[in-house]
Design an enzyme around this catalytic site. Structure first.
Site, PDB file in Angstrom:
ATOM      1  N   HIS A 114       0.818  -1.232   0.000  1.00  0.00           N
ATOM      2  CA  HIS A 114       0.000   0.000   0.000  1.00  0.00           C
ATOM      3  C   HIS A 114       0.849   1.278   0.000  1.00  0.00           C
ATOM      4  O   HIS A 114       0.309   2.366  -0.230  1.00  0.00           O
ATOM      5  CB  HIS A 114      -0.927   0.038   1.225  1.00  0.00           C
ATOM      6  CG  HIS A 114      -1.956  -1.046   1.245  1.00  0.00           C
ATOM      7  ND1 HIS A 114      -2.806  -1.272   0.187  1.00  0.00           N
ATOM      8  CD2 HIS A 114      -2.270  -1.974   2.183  1.00  0.00           C
ATOM      9  CE1 HIS A 114      -3.602  -2.303   0.485  1.00  0.00           C
ATOM     10  NE2 HIS A 114      -3.295  -2.750   1.682  1.00  0.00           N
ATOM     11  N   ASP A 150      -2.802 -10.713  -2.295  1.00  0.00           N
ATOM     12  CA  ASP A 150      -3.353 -10.173  -1.044  1.00  0.00           C
ATOM     13  C   ASP A 150      -4.800  -9.752  -1.312  1.00  0.00           C
ATOM     14  O   ASP A 150      -5.123  -9.299  -2.410  1.00  0.00           O
ATOM     15  CB  ASP A 150      -2.512  -8.966  -0.614  1.00  0.00           C
ATOM     16  CG  ASP A 150      -2.890  -8.438   0.759  1.00  0.00           C
ATOM     17  OD1 ASP A 150      -2.165  -8.736   1.717  1.00  0.00           O
ATOM     18  OD2 ASP A 150      -3.915  -7.737   0.864  1.00  0.00           O
ATOM     19  N   HIS A 152      -6.357  -7.276  -0.429  1.00  0.00           N
ATOM     20  CA  HIS A 152      -6.506  -5.830  -0.638  1.00  0.00           C
ATOM     21  C   HIS A 152      -5.758  -5.406  -1.911  1.00  0.00           C
ATOM     22  O   HIS A 152      -4.707  -5.965  -2.229  1.00  0.00           O
ATOM     23  CB  HIS A 152      -5.940  -5.072   0.570  1.00  0.00           C
ATOM     24  CG  HIS A 152      -6.602  -5.464   1.869  1.00  0.00           C
ATOM     25  ND1 HIS A 152      -6.018  -6.328   2.768  1.00  0.00           N
ATOM     26  CD2 HIS A 152      -7.811  -5.135   2.363  1.00  0.00           C
ATOM     27  CE1 HIS A 152      -6.851  -6.497   3.797  1.00  0.00           C
ATOM     28  NE2 HIS A 152      -7.944  -5.787   3.576  1.00  0.00           N
ATOM     29  N   ASP A 230      -4.829 -12.905   3.386  1.00  0.00           N
ATOM     30  CA  ASP A 230      -6.045 -12.399   4.009  1.00  0.00           C
ATOM     31  C   ASP A 230      -7.305 -12.629   3.172  1.00  0.00           C
ATOM     32  O   ASP A 230      -8.390 -12.194   3.564  1.00  0.00           O
ATOM     33  CB  ASP A 230      -5.888 -10.916   4.397  1.00  0.00           C
ATOM     34  CG  ASP A 230      -5.098 -10.110   3.386  1.00  0.00           C
ATOM     35  OD1 ASP A 230      -4.859 -10.615   2.268  1.00  0.00           O
ATOM     36  OD2 ASP A 230      -4.720  -8.964   3.701  1.00  0.00           O
TER      37      ASP A 230
HETATM   38 ZN   LIG Z   1      -4.159  -7.286   2.773  1.00  0.00          ZN
END
Ligand SMILES: [Zn+2]
Length: 287
Positions: A114, A150, A152, A230
């Site tokens: 991120h 991931d 996200h 995740d």
């Molecule tokens: Zn994540």
């Protein structure tokens, strides 16, 4: 399997934060205890500023030393710049091992996908993977495929590698979910695969298959993997449905692309994280 880690990466944390030192300590304990997957251990490489500055601004590097929180998920911690550099160093060591033909995984924190050129966010301070990809491209590799599983969206990786002709970025992630981006392809080289919450495993795998096909068609010489765990059914931060065997399958599928690759730990917040990482590593190793 070579694991790059440095236990000092467990030296920071904040009570109540999902991205916690136990993610690493639990995984280290599980990897040391098991006997099915032979492991060699290695330490992060040293990192020069010049390598960081391909991905980040000088202002951002300076900001990491200012004792002010970055956002709600991303506090300032004493020495966070050193921790973040060590995590980058592990990514660079992983790149080196991949080039030497080894199976390799960086088991470090903080994660990185991120972090943008100018901002720390979402538990991430420096873009471990983009820095390693830019190092690969600067030192002879012509085409690097980045695969981010991931749950996200890897917004930071995307922002840093956008329209870099040597890189192609593939992110498979839940949407809606943090950070709220990744709904469509961006630029010439960033391909996003948003998946709705509660998508059944079988359908999620079909999306992975599409993304893997796309990755292969890019004809990478090297694959860099943002390995987040995740999208697991019992992860507290997302609403997906994957099980340990899906991570095995992912490792196996990525290995079968047949080019050197390295993987870096991103997210994964369930107490079952060690089991998920081990399943993935077995898939990567072909065990
Ligand atoms: Zn994540």
């Amino acid at each position: 399997m070579k694991i790059i880690t440095d236990e000092r990466c467990t030296g920071y944390g904040q009570p109540g934060m999902a991205e916690r030192p136990e993610r690493i300590t639990m995984t280290l304990a599980a990897l040391r205890k098991q006997t099915q997957l032979p492991i060699t251990w290695s330490k992060p490489a040293k990192v020069d500023d010049a390598v960081l500055l391909r991905a980040h601004t000088p202002e951002h590097l300076a900001r990491l030393n200012e004792p002010v929180d970055f956002d709600g998920d991303t506090p300032y911690f004493p020495k966070i710049a050193e921790y973040a550099r060590a995590s980058v160093g592990a990514a660079l060591e992983a790149l080196k091992a991949a080039r030497a033909g080894e199976s390799v995984f960086s088991l470090m924190r903080p994660p990185g996908h991120h972090a943008t050129r100018r901002h720390a966010m979402g538990f991430c301070y420096l873009s471990n993977i983009a820095i390693a990809v830019l190092e690969a491209l600067a030192t002879g590799t012509k085409r690097v495929g980045v695969f981010d599983f991931d749950v996200h969206h890897g917004n930071g990786t995307e922002a840093i590698l956008l329209n870099n002709p040597g890189a192609a970025f593939f992110s498979i992630h839940q949407f809606p979910c943090y950070p709220g981006t990744g709904t469509a392809n961006v630029g010439k080289n960033c391909f996003n695969y948003p998946v709705p919450p509660y998508t059944p495993r079988k359908e999620y795998r079909h999306v992975f298959e599409d993304a893997l096909g796309h990755l292969k068609s890019f004809k990478p010489e090297l694959i860099a993997v943002s390995a987040g765990f995740d999208a697991y059914a019992r992860d507290p931060l997302a609403q997906e449905t994957l099980e340990a065997e899906d991570f095995y399958w992912l490792g196996e599928s990525l290995r079968k692309v047949g080019v050197p690759m390295f993987s870096l730990l991103e997210g994964g917040y369930s107490d079952d994280l060690p089991e998920l990482i081990l399943a993935y590593l077995k898939g990567v190793e072909g065990k």
